[in-house]
Design an enzyme around this catalytic site. Sequence first.
Site, PDB file in Angstrom:
ATOM      1  N   VAL A  70      -6.870  19.994  30.934  1.00 27.34           N
ATOM      2  CA  VAL A  70      -6.982  18.550  30.731  1.00 27.34           C
ATOM      3  C   VAL A  70      -7.695  18.280  29.408  1.00 27.34           C
ATOM      4  O   VAL A  70      -8.859  18.637  29.231  1.00 27.34           O
ATOM      5  CB  VAL A  70      -7.752  17.886  31.888  1.00 27.34           C
ATOM      6  CG1 VAL A  70      -7.900  16.389  31.634  1.00 27.34           C
ATOM      7  CG2 VAL A  70      -7.040  18.140  33.215  1.00 27.34           C
TER       8      VAL A  70
ATOM      9  N   VAL B 278      -7.863  15.222  25.977  1.00 29.69           N
ATOM     10  CA  VAL B 278      -7.404  14.038  25.243  1.00 29.69           C
ATOM     11  C   VAL B 278      -7.912  14.195  23.816  1.00 29.69           C
ATOM     12  O   VAL B 278      -9.111  14.407  23.601  1.00 29.69           O
ATOM     13  CB  VAL B 278      -7.928  12.727  25.865  1.00 29.69           C
ATOM     14  CG1 VAL B 278      -7.482  11.535  25.023  1.00 29.69           C
ATOM     15  CG2 VAL B 278      -7.448  12.582  27.307  1.00 29.69           C
TER      16      VAL B 278
ATOM     17  N   ARG C  27     -10.286   6.885  25.401  1.00 25.75           N
ATOM     18  CA  ARG C  27     -10.546   5.553  25.957  1.00 25.75           C
ATOM     19  C   ARG C  27      -9.305   4.656  25.948  1.00 25.75           C
ATOM     20  O   ARG C  27      -9.384   3.455  25.731  1.00 25.75           O
ATOM     21  CB  ARG C  27     -11.694   4.854  25.199  1.00 25.75           C
ATOM     22  CG  ARG C  27     -13.017   5.624  25.230  1.00 25.75           C
ATOM     23  CD  ARG C  27     -13.587   5.695  26.635  1.00 25.75           C
ATOM     24  NE  ARG C  27     -14.888   6.337  26.670  1.00 25.75           N
ATOM     25  CZ  ARG C  27     -15.095   7.640  26.914  1.00 25.75           C
ATOM     26  NH1 ARG C  27     -14.054   8.433  27.154  1.00 25.75           N
ATOM     27  NH2 ARG C  27     -16.304   8.143  26.927  1.00 25.75           N
ATOM     28  N   ARG C  28      -8.154   5.249  26.160  1.00 25.63           N
ATOM     29  CA  ARG C  28      -6.926   4.462  26.249  1.00 25.63           C
ATOM     30  C   ARG C  28      -6.235   4.644  27.606  1.00 25.63           C
ATOM     31  O   ARG C  28      -5.080   4.277  27.771  1.00 25.63           O
ATOM     32  CB  ARG C  28      -5.965   4.839  25.128  1.00 25.63           C
ATOM     33  CG  ARG C  28      -6.556   4.652  23.734  1.00 25.63           C
ATOM     34  CD  ARG C  28      -5.474   4.702  22.677  1.00 25.63           C
ATOM     35  NE  ARG C  28      -6.017   5.051  21.367  1.00 25.63           N
ATOM     36  CZ  ARG C  28      -5.283   5.152  20.273  1.00 25.63           C
ATOM     37  NH1 ARG C  28      -3.978   4.942  20.328  1.00 25.63           N
ATOM     38  NH2 ARG C  28      -5.837   5.487  19.118  1.00 25.63           N
TER      39      ARG C  28
ATOM     40  N   LEU D 189      -5.315   7.467  29.048  1.00 27.49           N
ATOM     41  CA  LEU D 189      -4.297   8.522  29.105  1.00 27.49           C
ATOM     42  C   LEU D 189      -4.565   9.494  30.252  1.00 27.49           C
ATOM     43  O   LEU D 189      -3.630   9.908  30.952  1.00 27.49           O
ATOM     44  CB  LEU D 189      -4.236   9.265  27.766  1.00 27.49           C
ATOM     45  CG  LEU D 189      -3.893   8.403  26.545  1.00 27.49           C
ATOM     46  CD1 LEU D 189      -3.785   9.279  25.298  1.00 27.49           C
ATOM     47  CD2 LEU D 189      -2.593   7.634  26.778  1.00 27.49           C
ATOM     48  N   LEU D 190      -5.831   9.887  30.449  1.00 24.76           N
ATOM     49  CA  LEU D 190      -6.149  10.775  31.563  1.00 24.76           C
ATOM     50  C   LEU D 190      -5.820  10.105  32.893  1.00 24.76           C
ATOM     51  O   LEU D 190      -5.261  10.742  33.793  1.00 24.76           O
ATOM     52  CB  LEU D 190      -7.622  11.184  31.523  1.00 24.76           C
ATOM     53  CG  LEU D 190      -8.117  11.969  32.748  1.00 24.76           C
ATOM     54  CD1 LEU D 190      -7.277  13.216  32.981  1.00 24.76           C
ATOM     55  CD2 LEU D 190      -9.583  12.317  32.602  1.00 24.76           C
ATOM     56  N   THR D 191      -6.147   8.834  33.021  1.00 19.07           N
ATOM     57  CA  THR D 191      -5.849   8.116  34.271  1.00 19.07           C
ATOM     58  C   THR D 191      -4.358   8.138  34.568  1.00 19.07           C
ATOM     59  O   THR D 191      -3.937   8.365  35.706  1.00 19.07           O
ATOM     60  CB  THR D 191      -6.354   6.668  34.180  1.00 19.07           C
ATOM     61  OG1 THR D 191      -7.774   6.676  34.024  1.00 19.07           O
ATOM     62  CG2 THR D 191      -5.988   5.886  35.433  1.00 19.07           C
TER      63      THR D 191
ATOM     64  N   TYR E 254     -14.598  12.972  36.886  1.00 16.46           N
ATOM     65  CA  TYR E 254     -13.597  13.102  37.941  1.00 16.46           C
ATOM     66  C   TYR E 254     -13.927  12.401  39.254  1.00 16.46           C
ATOM     67  O   TYR E 254     -13.049  12.277  40.107  1.00 16.46           O
ATOM     68  CB  TYR E 254     -13.305  14.589  38.176  1.00 16.46           C
ATOM     69  CG  TYR E 254     -12.654  15.218  36.969  1.00 16.46           C
ATOM     70  CD1 TYR E 254     -11.319  15.001  36.691  1.00 16.46           C
ATOM     71  CD2 TYR E 254     -13.398  15.991  36.074  1.00 16.46           C
ATOM     72  CE1 TYR E 254     -10.716  15.542  35.563  1.00 16.46           C
ATOM     73  CE2 TYR E 254     -12.811  16.540  34.943  1.00 16.46           C
ATOM     74  CZ  TYR E 254     -11.464  16.318  34.689  1.00 16.46           C
ATOM     75  OH  TYR E 254     -10.880  16.845  33.570  1.00 16.46           O
TER      76      TYR E 254
ATOM     77  N   PHE F 157     -10.416  28.288  36.333  1.00 17.82           N
ATOM     78  CA  PHE F 157      -8.985  28.098  36.109  1.00 17.82           C
ATOM     79  C   PHE F 157      -8.747  26.823  35.320  1.00 17.82           C
ATOM     80  O   PHE F 157      -9.628  26.014  35.151  1.00 17.82           O
ATOM     81  CB  PHE F 157      -8.231  28.079  37.438  1.00 17.82           C
ATOM     82  CG  PHE F 157      -8.693  27.027  38.419  1.00 17.82           C
ATOM     83  CD1 PHE F 157      -8.139  25.760  38.416  1.00 17.82           C
ATOM     84  CD2 PHE F 157      -9.692  27.325  39.350  1.00 17.82           C
ATOM     85  CE1 PHE F 157      -8.557  24.790  39.330  1.00 17.82           C
ATOM     86  CE2 PHE F 157     -10.114  26.363  40.265  1.00 17.82           C
ATOM     87  CZ  PHE F 157      -9.550  25.113  40.246  1.00 17.82           C
TER      88      PHE F 157
END
Length: 417
Positions: A87, A89, A95-96, A98-100, A128, A417
């Site tokens: 994971v 960014v 802060r856009r 993208l992860l969400t 998380y 992992f």
Amino acid sequence: MSRAADIDVRPVTEAEYPEWLRALRGGFLLGPTVSEDELKARATQFEPGRYLGAFDGDRCVATFRSFTQEVTAVGGAPVRADAVSAVTVTATHRRRGLLTRMMTRDLAAAKERGDVVATLIAAEYPIYGRFGFGPATHLVEWTVDVPRAGLDVRGPLPADGGRVDLVDGDEVRKIGPELHERVRRATPGAVSRSDWWWQLNTGAVRVDPKWTEPFWAVHRAADGTVEGLVAYEVDDRWGDAKQPLNTASVRSLIASTPAAERALWHYLCSIDWVTQVKSGSRAPDDLLPLLLPDPRAARITSQADWLWVRILDVERALRARTYEGTGSLVLEVTDRAGLTGGRYRLEASAAGASCAPTRDRAELTLDVAELAALWLGDESAVRLAALGRVREERAGAALVADALLRTSRRPWCPDMF
């Protein structure tokens, strides 16, 4: 600057994989250059649909990967998990959301597949929890001052009729997987290791130019059964008076019996020239300090949360594990993402457990992330209630939860992992 809506989050194709890998390396601050050898080796593990990327035009600016895994529940049952990894960014696109977007897409797919939980190792603590993950295992690292430990290193090792032998990577790939499966089934929080894991960690496949081959030592019982395996490296340090001051650093140590664990630690502390042993990641209640005549010779040098869990199916997760106590508890589980949650009655005993939706009055209310922290037995509902993260709807319900959910030994995940 591109608007968030203009950035496309999508599954990565094989043709886009090199660009995705470049973004991954950049996100982890490893440098954007990907060697041909690394690309060729890693491409063999590419699984369509399980790699996500955020693309600003043709450039990948965020990465996400998941793969099928098993995590061991309390009692030894393997639970199907969606393992989240890789994971990142890119710093220019933080802060856009993208992860969400990537996480939401992946967890929905995992729920659809029937995965019971999702897992990850969190590089940063605050990220998380908002996705329903909670820290379910912790780790401790010890540094042992060998001369102070008080071990008698003069006699034969081990003293129980078994033996410790040095082996090479080829032998480890033969004996390691079966031993690990035995250890994993007896260790809540442990996760499955793929053939790729064994290839990477024994040097059969090399993607890191800085990788060096460790020493491998295996413990066999008197009847020849493989009961323990350790990988370690030793530095080369000498004092001003020409005395050796070497440190043996453990990369991995697994054992299926306390005798094998004791023998391997004793072996590491008996290597000539080694005056310090670094344990690597261990469970917080590991046997190591108390195996030493002077436990104070082992000082804690690191401790942290480790495996994070996100429950996707409350009923199956709670039915999968065993319980040391007997009792009943009605849980109100909240889940902002709507993947699971609701009101459930847990009926548990040493003979087994049932968990099903109920309309009975809730006794304990908690978020799905807090339930994840309790699931493997490592956290206390009483402690979470004191923090305001669990709410008692009936006085004493947190004590009941602890009596049912907590375990006599703490869970442990040996792997990254």
